[in-house]
Structure formats: C-alpha cells, structure tokens
Design a protein around this motif. Structure first.
Motif, PDB file in Angstrom:
ATOM      1  N   LEU A 140      43.425  45.224  33.284  1.00  0.00           N
ATOM      2  CA  LEU A 140      43.208  44.508  34.675  1.00  0.00           C
ATOM      3  C   LEU A 140      41.693  44.694  34.639  1.00  0.00           C
ATOM      4  O   LEU A 140      40.842  43.814  34.971  1.00  0.00           O
ATOM      5  CB  LEU A 140      43.763  45.380  35.853  1.00  0.00           C
ATOM      6  N   CYS A 155      30.304  47.070  36.970  1.00  0.00           N
ATOM      7  CA  CYS A 155      30.188  45.728  36.551  1.00  0.00           C
ATOM      8  C   CYS A 155      28.935  45.245  37.037  1.00  0.00           C
ATOM      9  O   CYS A 155      28.632  44.737  37.904  1.00  0.00           O
ATOM     10  CB  CYS A 155      31.181  44.869  37.391  1.00  0.00           C
ATOM     11  N   LYS A 168      36.887  34.439  32.167  1.00  0.00           N
ATOM     12  CA  LYS A 168      38.168  33.822  33.017  1.00  0.00           C
ATOM     13  C   LYS A 168      38.681  32.380  32.060  1.00  0.00           C
ATOM     14  O   LYS A 168      39.834  32.163  31.873  1.00  0.00           O
ATOM     15  CB  LYS A 168      37.729  33.107  34.329  1.00  0.00           C
ATOM     16  N   GLN A 181      40.643  33.433  28.563  1.00  0.00           N
ATOM     17  CA  GLN A 181      42.026  34.274  28.831  1.00  0.00           C
ATOM     18  C   GLN A 181      43.164  33.424  28.532  1.00  0.00           C
ATOM     19  O   GLN A 181      43.250  32.288  28.896  1.00  0.00           O
ATOM     20  CB  GLN A 181      42.087  35.144  29.917  1.00  0.00           C
ATOM     21  N   SER A 225      39.820  42.454  32.333  1.00  0.00           N
ATOM     22  CA  SER A 225      40.088  40.842  32.464  1.00  0.00           C
ATOM     23  C   SER A 225      39.139  40.484  33.801  1.00  0.00           C
ATOM     24  O   SER A 225      39.027  39.567  34.013  1.00  0.00           O
ATOM     25  CB  SER A 225      41.264  40.661  32.881  1.00  0.00           C
ATOM     26  N   GLU A 226      38.769  41.494  34.389  1.00  0.00           N
ATOM     27  CA  GLU A 226      37.996  41.192  35.504  1.00  0.00           C
ATOM     28  C   GLU A 226      36.338  41.485  35.339  1.00  0.00           C
ATOM     29  O   GLU A 226      35.508  41.564  36.126  1.00  0.00           O
ATOM     30  CB  GLU A 226      38.110  41.903  36.784  1.00  0.00           C
ATOM     31  N   PRO A 242      35.967  43.013  45.081  1.00  0.00           N
ATOM     32  CA  PRO A 242      35.260  42.024  44.527  1.00  0.00           C
ATOM     33  C   PRO A 242      34.104  42.607  43.844  1.00  0.00           C
ATOM     34  O   PRO A 242      33.298  43.448  44.434  1.00  0.00           O
ATOM     35  CB  PRO A 242      34.824  41.099  45.557  1.00  0.00           C
ATOM     36  N   VAL A 243      33.745  42.115  42.540  1.00  0.00           N
ATOM     37  CA  VAL A 243      32.556  42.493  41.707  1.00  0.00           C
ATOM     38  C   VAL A 243      31.010  42.338  42.491  1.00  0.00           C
ATOM     39  O   VAL A 243      30.296  42.907  42.235  1.00  0.00           O
ATOM     40  CB  VAL A 243      32.333  41.885  40.248  1.00  0.00           C
ATOM     41  N   LEU A 298      31.527  36.345  34.003  1.00  0.00           N
ATOM     42  CA  LEU A 298      32.701  36.484  34.480  1.00  0.00           C
ATOM     43  C   LEU A 298      33.407  34.920  34.168  1.00  0.00           C
ATOM     44  O   LEU A 298      34.709  34.824  33.966  1.00  0.00           O
ATOM     45  CB  LEU A 298      32.897  36.655  36.108  1.00  0.00           C
TER      46      LEU A 298
END
Length: 205
Positions: A28, A47, A202, A205, A31-32, A5-6, A198
């Motif tokens: 991946l 991040c 989200k 996308q 995308s996060e 988890p970021v 983030l």
C-alpha cells in the motif's frame, strides 16, 4: 490501514510513524509513493518532495564504466540470491551513519515481499562470489529501489546499470531512487515534483 494524504508530509518528507512492515502495508505504501526508513522503532514513513528518480532512457554511463562493463569483470543475475543481497546491504558500512537501517525486521519483511513476487534483487558476481547488488520493490511498471552494496570497486554501479538496461527492455517507466545521492545523479537520476512522481505511479499500476 491507510496513510495520511502525502501533501501533509513535513518539509523533509516525513509523513507518518508507527504501524508495521506487513506485506499488505508495504505494498500500500509503495503504491502511494511512500517508503519506510528508520533506525529504531517506531517505523517512519516518508514521501519527500521533490523525488529523486531515474527514467531508464535517461541512463548515463561514463566512459570508464563502459570499459569496466566491456572487460567482463562481472556476471549478473536477477533474483538468484535475494537473501544474500539484502544481507550484503545490511552489513555494508555507511559513511556518516551509525549502523544500518536494515534491521532484522526489515530483512524479514522484504524477504517476505520477495517470496510474494514483489521484491527483486540483482546480483553482481566475480569468480562465483557475490560482490555487489541491490534490491527493491516493483509495482506495475515502477521499481522502487531500496539499497545497494559493493564489496569490490564498481560492483554496485555495474549491477545498477545492468538492471536499468533490463528495466528498459521490460518497459519499466521509472526507477525511484528516493533521495539524492551524487552516485546515482552521475548515472542520470534527477529530481521531479512529487505530484508528477505520484502521477506516474498511478498511471503505471
């Protein structure tokens, strides 16, 4: 193949290390909201909070750059010479840095992403010579900028401005600039909270 988890990232944004630069892992990561940045193995994944971004409708163009663009000193293309752009970024000296983070493995990985349709370049030409440009990764309506270079004055800035205008026309919501630079701040990039960053990814996308 998952990332932590970021919100477990260190204060400087370092989240994880190790893994590889396979297309699946890179996609991946982006995308996060995570990106790789390292000088030597292992691969470091970041991040940061806050995040430095530019919203296309907030682009600022100085009077001097408007004159540069008006003079038609450069021509621009998209995805015409991705290999030339990433090589230009790789070979460009970075003030205060010993070498470049674009290793042969990084060059190979992002070229593979380009061939898969996710990594894109914008080229800046003068007299049929590649004099600047930058590249990054697009996922949904977000573009994650990676690196830029210039062999003549204003080439990278002109390429970036041209791309942002194109991004606005295409409906892109945000360009991730990763970490603060005065160069990009002068063009309108600003800090936003990682949580907001983030959320935009989200949604797009």
């Amino acid at each position: 193949m998952i990332f932590p988890p970021v919100d477990l990232a260190e204060p400087d944004g370092l989240l994880a290390y190790g893994g590889d630069l396979s297309p699946d892992r890179l996609l991946l990561a982006y995308s996060e909201g995570i990106f790789p940045w390292y000088n030597e193995p292992p691969i470091l994944w970041w991040c940061p909070d806050p995040r430095f971004v530019l919203f296309p409708d907030e682009l600022k163009i100085s009077a001097s750059m408007k004159q540069v663009l008006k003079k038609g000193l450069f021509t621009f293309t998209i995805n015409k010479d991705f290999r030339g752009v990433i090589r230009g970024c790789k070979d460009s000296p970075r003030p205060g840095q010993d070498g470049t983070w674009i290793t042969p493995d990084v060059e190979k990985a992002y070229t593979a992403l380009h061939e898969a349709g996710y990594a894109h370049s914008i080229e800046c030409w003068q007299h049929d010579k590649l004099v600047g440009g930058f590249y990054g990764v697009q996922i949904g309506d977000c573009f994650f900028g990676e690196s830029m270079f210039a062999r003549v004055s204003n080439a990278s800035k002109a390429a970036f401005i041209t791309f942002v205008k194109y991004a606005a026309e295409q409906g892109l919501e945000m360009i991730d600039c990763q970490v603060y630079t005065a160069h990009l701040a002068s063009l309108g990039a600003r800090m936003i909270a990682r949580e907001d960053f983030l959320g935009i990814i989200k949604k797009s996308q």
